[in-house]
Design an enzyme around this catalytic site. Structure first.
Site, PDB file in Angstrom:
ATOM      1  N   ASP A 399       0.850  -1.189   0.000  1.00  0.00           N
ATOM      2  CA  ASP A 399       0.000   0.000   0.000  1.00  0.00           C
ATOM      3  C   ASP A 399       0.891   1.246   0.000  1.00  0.00           C
ATOM      4  O   ASP A 399       1.890   1.280  -0.701  1.00  0.00           O
ATOM      5  CB  ASP A 399      -0.998  -0.069   1.153  1.00  0.00           C
ATOM      6  CG  ASP A 399      -1.963  -1.250   0.982  1.00  0.00           C
ATOM      7  OD1 ASP A 399      -2.587  -1.340  -0.086  1.00  0.00           O
ATOM      8  OD2 ASP A 399      -2.063  -2.090   1.901  1.00  0.00           O
ATOM      9  N   SER A 400       0.588   2.270   0.798  1.00  0.00           N
ATOM     10  CA  SER A 400       1.299   3.546   0.652  1.00  0.00           C
ATOM     11  C   SER A 400       2.732   3.529   1.165  1.00  0.00           C
ATOM     12  O   SER A 400       3.462   4.501   0.968  1.00  0.00           O
ATOM     13  CB  SER A 400       0.522   4.659   1.350  1.00  0.00           C
ATOM     14  OG  SER A 400      -0.610   5.004   0.576  1.00  0.00           O
ATOM     15  N   THR A 401       3.169   2.456   1.817  1.00  0.00           N
ATOM     16  CA  THR A 401       4.580   2.413   2.229  1.00  0.00           C
ATOM     17  C   THR A 401       5.505   2.351   1.014  1.00  0.00           C
ATOM     18  O   THR A 401       6.677   2.721   1.108  1.00  0.00           O
ATOM     19  CB  THR A 401       4.866   1.208   3.148  1.00  0.00           C
ATOM     20  OG1 THR A 401       4.616  -0.005   2.434  1.00  0.00           O
ATOM     21  CG2 THR A 401       3.978   1.269   4.388  1.00  0.00           C
ATOM     22  N   SER A 448      -0.471  11.540   1.281  1.00  0.00           N
ATOM     23  CA  SER A 448      -0.556  10.258   0.578  1.00  0.00           C
ATOM     24  C   SER A 448      -1.383  10.381  -0.694  1.00  0.00           C
ATOM     25  O   SER A 448      -2.323   9.620  -0.933  1.00  0.00           O
ATOM     26  CB  SER A 448      -1.154   9.179   1.488  1.00  0.00           C
ATOM     27  OG  SER A 448      -0.861   7.906   0.978  1.00  0.00           O
TER      28      SER A 448
END
Length: 595
Positions: A399-401, A448
């Protein structure tokens, strides 16, 4: 079960390679393969057929292939939003220092297709089981009608053949008026059944050849092999190449038995053995029972066997050595397919991790209600701290990592620079106000903003992204699905252990990137600072059908004397968000006196 089925069908595409390889080896190197070697080559395939059903740790250490492409069932992915964190000048972390918002992705279409494919596979297995059950009932009726063979002369001949074949365990001999050809069944307590007409037309030479052949099936446990073939014919019923391979395997088995018999005979008796097969070709038809091994076969198969007998010569030591070398090289090549065919490696990819020093933490109280893990690496004492080691090596969507490395890639490729990272908003209305405006790298990371990084990826192109991911060894390195949303509950997956390893390489610039670019990304990750250290971090949340199912918080703490890298991942049916993972991380780091 449905996800298993999809991965299993993908495995079947890979299984075509070893089948074709075996056929090519047998065709091109048949003069170098003597005796039973062509038949034994098929055992390698049986081993590969079992791999998709084995636990992943049996296969993780073998081979160089580590991934399978995923199926593109999803066309929409969930953006993952991180609102601005506390100022870098803050001396601590407030109670509400992080908020996390996501959009849901629907798996209804994917789930429906998965269920239909699963139903198709299971239905075929039940049909195949029904056919095998019917054949077994027929065979049982036939064997119940058979009687122990009483003819003393034939029994004496049978005992002589058994001694000649070096078989010491008991083998029972039966005769039946309903048989056309002899066959062998069983492997623990093998039984040989012969037609009654062979007894009435008793020919000692012919009967001896028959007994020697059937005893070879007992000696080499072909009854056990039959069980594996039947089992895999159920599981792989839909794969025509596997069915063809089983047909060829059975043909090679009979040729292998012929070769074993010829090893026991005097060269002057080879002609008699071949003549027995020819006479049998006129009397019998192919066995219809999938549970037995026998002398009979279809005419094309018998022709191949007779030609093999006519050309048979005892193998020299050099030929045997060459055959074993070919077998070994083929086995080594097959070994490389183990992780590819493992369903756990394909559908639930795992990372192989062998640290020098590990401290296992008891953190159950912090993960109440979630299946999660905590990983920390201290670069001062080189110790790893793990909670839930199995989950720590399980690969899931980043995901956003992933945006940490996507930002670094955009900087390295010149799409943006530390001084000029502005991207104009295209006017599309997103559900978050923070997205509906022009962005810089700093605001895009803090908010994000998915469209910012997806725009950069489109400008870079799939090839450049794939090359960078492979260069830094990011997780399973799979960007096959739904570009440029491959990192949002899609094909790209990574484990918590790998997240920590990559953070250490990122901070120390082990990638050989421009130092200014590393510093620019690092600055966007800073959450808080104090005299005791500075905290850097990034969250990620995966949401499916309205439920948060995958939450990440990864980062590092720079202290005067050391740096500690950490990753927290939580999974569940609901509530597993990046913000929750961050709360757990804060509590654990405080418990360890690091925050």
């Amino acid at each position: 079960m449905a996800d298993f089925t999809i991965s299993f069908f993908i495995c079947n595409l890979w299984l075509c390679l070893p089948v074709l390889l075996l056929l090519a080896v047998k065709k091109c190197l048949k003069k170098q393969l003597s005796g039973r070697m062509p038949y034994h080559l098929w055992f390698l395939l049986l081993i590969l057929l079992a791999v998709p059903f084995l636990p992943e740790h049996f296969t993780a250490s073998a081979g160089f292939l580590r991934q399978l492409p995923s199926l593109p069932f999803l066309s929409f992915r969930n953006p993952d939003v991180l609102l601005p964190a506390a100022s870098g000048a803050a001396s601590g972390i407030s109670e509400n220092w992080l908020q996390d918002f996501t959009l849901s992705v629907s798996h209804q279409v994917s789930g429906r297709w998965h269920r239909w494919i699963c139903l198709f596979w299971v239905t075929g297995m039940f049909i195949r089981i029904g056919l095998l059950t019917k054949a077994r009932i027929h065979l049982n009726r036939l064997t119940r009608s058979a009687l122990p063979l009483q003819n003393k002369n034939i029994r004496r001949l049978f005992k002589s053949c058994q001694t000649h074949s070096k078989i010491t365990r008991p083998v029972r001999l039966y005769s039946s008026a309903f048989l056309k050809s002899p066959f062998t069944i069983g492997f623990i307590r093998p039984k040989i059944y012969v037609p009654i007409h062979l007894i009435s037309d008793f020919d000692a030479g012919e009967m001896r050849c028959i007994f020697l052949h059937e005893l070879q099936h007992c000696r080499h446990l072909d009854g056990l092999v039959n069980h594996f073939i039947n089992l895999f014919s159920i599981l792989y019923w839909f794969n025509p190449l596997i069915r063809y391979a089983f047909k060829e395997m059975k043909n090679d088995r009979e040729i292998a038995c012929d070769s074993s018999v010829l090893e026991l005979l005097d060269p002057t008796e080879y002609k008699d053995y071949g003549s027995t097969l020819i006479r049998f070709a006129e009397k019998v038809s192919q066995n219809v029972f999938p549970f037995v091994s026998g002398l009979a076969g279809h005419r094309k198969q018998l022709k191949k066997r007779i030609l093999n007998i006519a050309a048979y010569h005892p193998a020299s030591s050099a030929k045997k050595f060459r055959g074993r070398l070919i077998y070994l090289l083929t086995a080594v090549l097959f070994l490389q397919l183990f992780p590819v065919l493992s369903i756990h490696a394909a559908g639930n990819d795992r990372y192989t991790f062998h640290p020098d020093s590990v401290v296992y933490e008891d953190l159950d109280a912090f993960f109440n209600g979630f299946d999660g893990c905590f990983v920390l690496y201290d670069d001062a004492d080189k110790n790893w701290h793990l909670y839930n080691g199995d989950a720590a090596v399980q690969r899931v969507s980043p995901d956003s990592t992933w945006k940490i490395y996507d930002a670094l890639l955009a900087l390295e490729a010149g799409i943006i620079t530390p001084e000029a990272s502005h991207m104009a908003w295209d006017g599309h209305q997103y559900p978050f106000d923070a997205w509906n405006r022009d962005q810089t790298l700093d605001t895009a990371m803090k908010n994000s903003v998915n469209w910012y990084f997806q725009t950069a990826d489109r400008r870079l192109g799939p090839s450049a992204v794939k090359h960078f991911i492979k260069k830094i060894h990011y997780g399973n390195a799979n960007v096959s699905d739904d570009f440029p949303s491959y990192w949002l509950e899609s094909s790209l997956k990574i484990s918590a252990v790998e997240q920590v390893e990559l953070l250490e390489k990122f901070r120390t610039n082990r990638y050989g990137c421009t130092p200014e670019n590393i510093r620019a990304v690092k600055d966007t990750l800073r959450i808080s600072a104090s005299g005791d250290g500075t905290l850097y971090g990034q969250t990620g949340t995966g949401q499916i059908d309205g439920e948060n199912i995958n939450g990440w918080f990864i980062g590092f703490i720079e202290k005067p004397d050391r740096t500690c890298y950490f990753a927290v991942n939580i999974r569940g049916t609901s509530g597993a968000a990046g913000s929750k993972a961050a709360e757990i991380a804060r509590s654990v780091l405080s418990e360890l006196h690091l925050l």
